[in-house]
Design an enzyme around this catalytic site. Structure first.
Site, PDB file in Angstrom:
ATOM      1  N   LYS A 299      34.411  38.427  44.412  1.00  0.00           N
ATOM      2  CA  LYS A 299      35.312  37.665  45.272  1.00  0.00           C
ATOM      3  C   LYS A 299      35.770  36.335  44.690  1.00  0.00           C
ATOM      4  O   LYS A 299      36.849  35.836  45.019  1.00  0.00           O
ATOM      5  CB  LYS A 299      34.639  37.420  46.626  1.00  0.00           C
ATOM      6  CG  LYS A 299      34.604  38.627  47.550  1.00  0.00           C
ATOM      7  CD  LYS A 299      35.936  38.827  48.229  1.00  0.00           C
ATOM      8  CE  LYS A 299      35.841  39.820  49.374  1.00  0.00           C
ATOM      9  NZ  LYS A 299      37.110  39.932  50.117  1.00  0.00           N
TER      10      LYS A 299
ATOM     11  N   ASP B  12      32.219  37.172  55.219  1.00  0.00           N
ATOM     12  CA  ASP B  12      30.992  37.935  55.423  1.00  0.00           C
ATOM     13  C   ASP B  12      29.969  37.596  54.351  1.00  0.00           C
ATOM     14  O   ASP B  12      28.863  38.111  54.374  1.00  0.00           O
ATOM     15  CB  ASP B  12      31.286  39.433  55.407  1.00  0.00           C
ATOM     16  CG  ASP B  12      32.054  39.872  56.645  1.00  0.00           C
ATOM     17  OD1 ASP B  12      31.528  39.682  57.747  1.00  0.00           O
ATOM     18  OD2 ASP B  12      33.176  40.391  56.501  1.00  0.00           O
TER      19      ASP B  12
END
Length: 396
Positions: A77, A124
């Site tokens: 990410k 998350d």
């Protein structure tokens, strides 16, 4: 929770009228990769060919890109968050990001021009860690909201980077709204990988950041062409970016078959594909899946615009294939390389294993076109970001 598999198959689209993928293509990937390469922590993550697993499954070959090595953060990410923040800083200074490699971006001169900025996001786990890491490296601040049920380990990893991070009593998509509200109230900059009206530049830069993965894969494959690519989706940003990259690189007529994978509990991309009515469709309520990185209920429109025209299959699946994938990669056959892959990271490999070994899934396997001639590519997007659950799954 449903224990069934669901799939939607799109007929291959070619010709005029398809959404452009140039932004996510090979030429732009050179520029994106140059930015990432300027960071001292950069290295190309491994692409593993698992020959024994391929033989066991009955496919020609299977490759898995291991993103657990990315920037020492155990997940991919950071590629999106760093490129989006870098692009924001470049635009604010009236420069092109190609003029701002890491060394210059962290210089006293640039810091004096930029001042102090707070970047806020909902996550998350992996995306927020990437945003916090980048803000920390650039001498800026970050605020990170995490949904209820988040593993404490993921929260602590973000706090260690100096971020004001917290677990809320909200679901992910409501945390996104909270981040947006705080940005309006306090003047913070939202770095979110989903888009809404008036908020598209940052999500597009995040998607661009992910194409470093595609760029590396093409160079690592060294002429080998995948026939099938499996991509996991939360809001769909990574799937959309990588789908766009390969559609640009090979062209729509000859690109690999692309399959997008989600958990049943958070299947917003699947629902949107299933409806196929030009609208985005959401998943409501608590999204209780151990594939935490995929627990998003509202698709990114920018990603869907790519996927609807350039992806072939959409699969919503139960929990156990993710566990299958974790154990398959963590307990390799013969001399195959061991890959430590978390719940979301292993979801695609797990699906491939189930499709090839479970006779009840023959219809889906045939629609996707998996057989003895298939060259399969999966991306393990994360390592053991929840170490306790990882140990539990591998011990079963």
């Amino acid at each position: 929770m449903s224990n069934n598999f669901y799939n939607v198959h799109f007929e291959r689209k070619t010709g005029n009228g398809l959404s452009s993928v140039k932004r996510y293509g090979y030429e732009n990937a050179k520029k994106v990769n140059a930015f990432h390469r300027s960071f001292p922590e950069y290295s190309v993550t491994p692409l593993r060919e698992l020959k024994n697993l391929a033989a066991y499954l009955g496919v020609k070959s299977i490759y898995v890109k291991d993103e657990s090595y990315r920037f020492g953060l155990n997940a991919f990410k950071v590629l999106g968050g760093s490129y989006a923040i870098g692009s924001y800083i470049a635009e604010k200074l009236g420069m092109d990001i190609s003029e701002l490699p890491y060394e210059k971006m962290t210089s006293a001169e640039i810091k004096a021009k930029l001042g102090e900025t707070t970047f806020v996001t909902a996550t998350d786990g992996n995306h927020g860690r990437g945003v916090a890491w980048t803000a920390n490296r650039l001498g800026q601040k970050s605020v990170v909201f995490m949904p209820k049920g988040t593993a404490p380990e993921r929260l602590e990893n973000i706090k260690k980077l100096g971020s004001d991070a917290s677990i809320t009593d909200l679901v992910y998509d409501d945390d996104v709204r909270l981040a947006k509200e705080c940005s309006e109230k306090y003047g913070w900059v939202v770095v979110q990988d989903t888009s809404w009206d008036g908020y598209e530049d940052v999500p597009a830069h995040i998607m661009e950041g992910y194409i470093t993965i595609g760029y590396e894969i093409i160079n690592q494959l060294d002429g080998v062409k995948p026939t099938h690519i499996f991509l996991q989706a939360g809001v769909g940003s990574m799937a959309g970016a990588i789908c766009g990259f390969f559609a640009d690189y090979y062209g729509d007529e000859s690109r690999p078959v692309i399959t997008v994978v989600e958990p049943n509990a958070a299947d917003c991309i699947f629902r949107t594909a299933q409806a196929n009515d030009g609208k985005l469709h959401f998943t409501q309520g608590d999204m209780n899946s151990m594939m935490a990185g995929l627990c998003c209920g509202e698709p990114c429109k920018l990603a869907w615009d790519v996927l609807k025209d350039h992806a072939d299959n959409f699969v919503a699946m139960p929990e156990y294939p993710a566990a299958t994938g974790m154990r398959t990669l963590g307990r390799p056959l013969g001399d195959d390389a061991k890959i430590i892959s978390g719940e979301s990271g292993a979801s695609t490999t797990g699906l491939v294993v189930e499709l090839m070994k479970d006779s009840s899934l023959e219809r889906i396997r045939k629609e996707i076109g998996l057989d003895e001639n298939s060259v399969v590519l999966c991306i393990s997007t994360e390592g053991d970001t929840d170490k306790e659950n990882y140990k539990k799954i591998l011990s079963e």
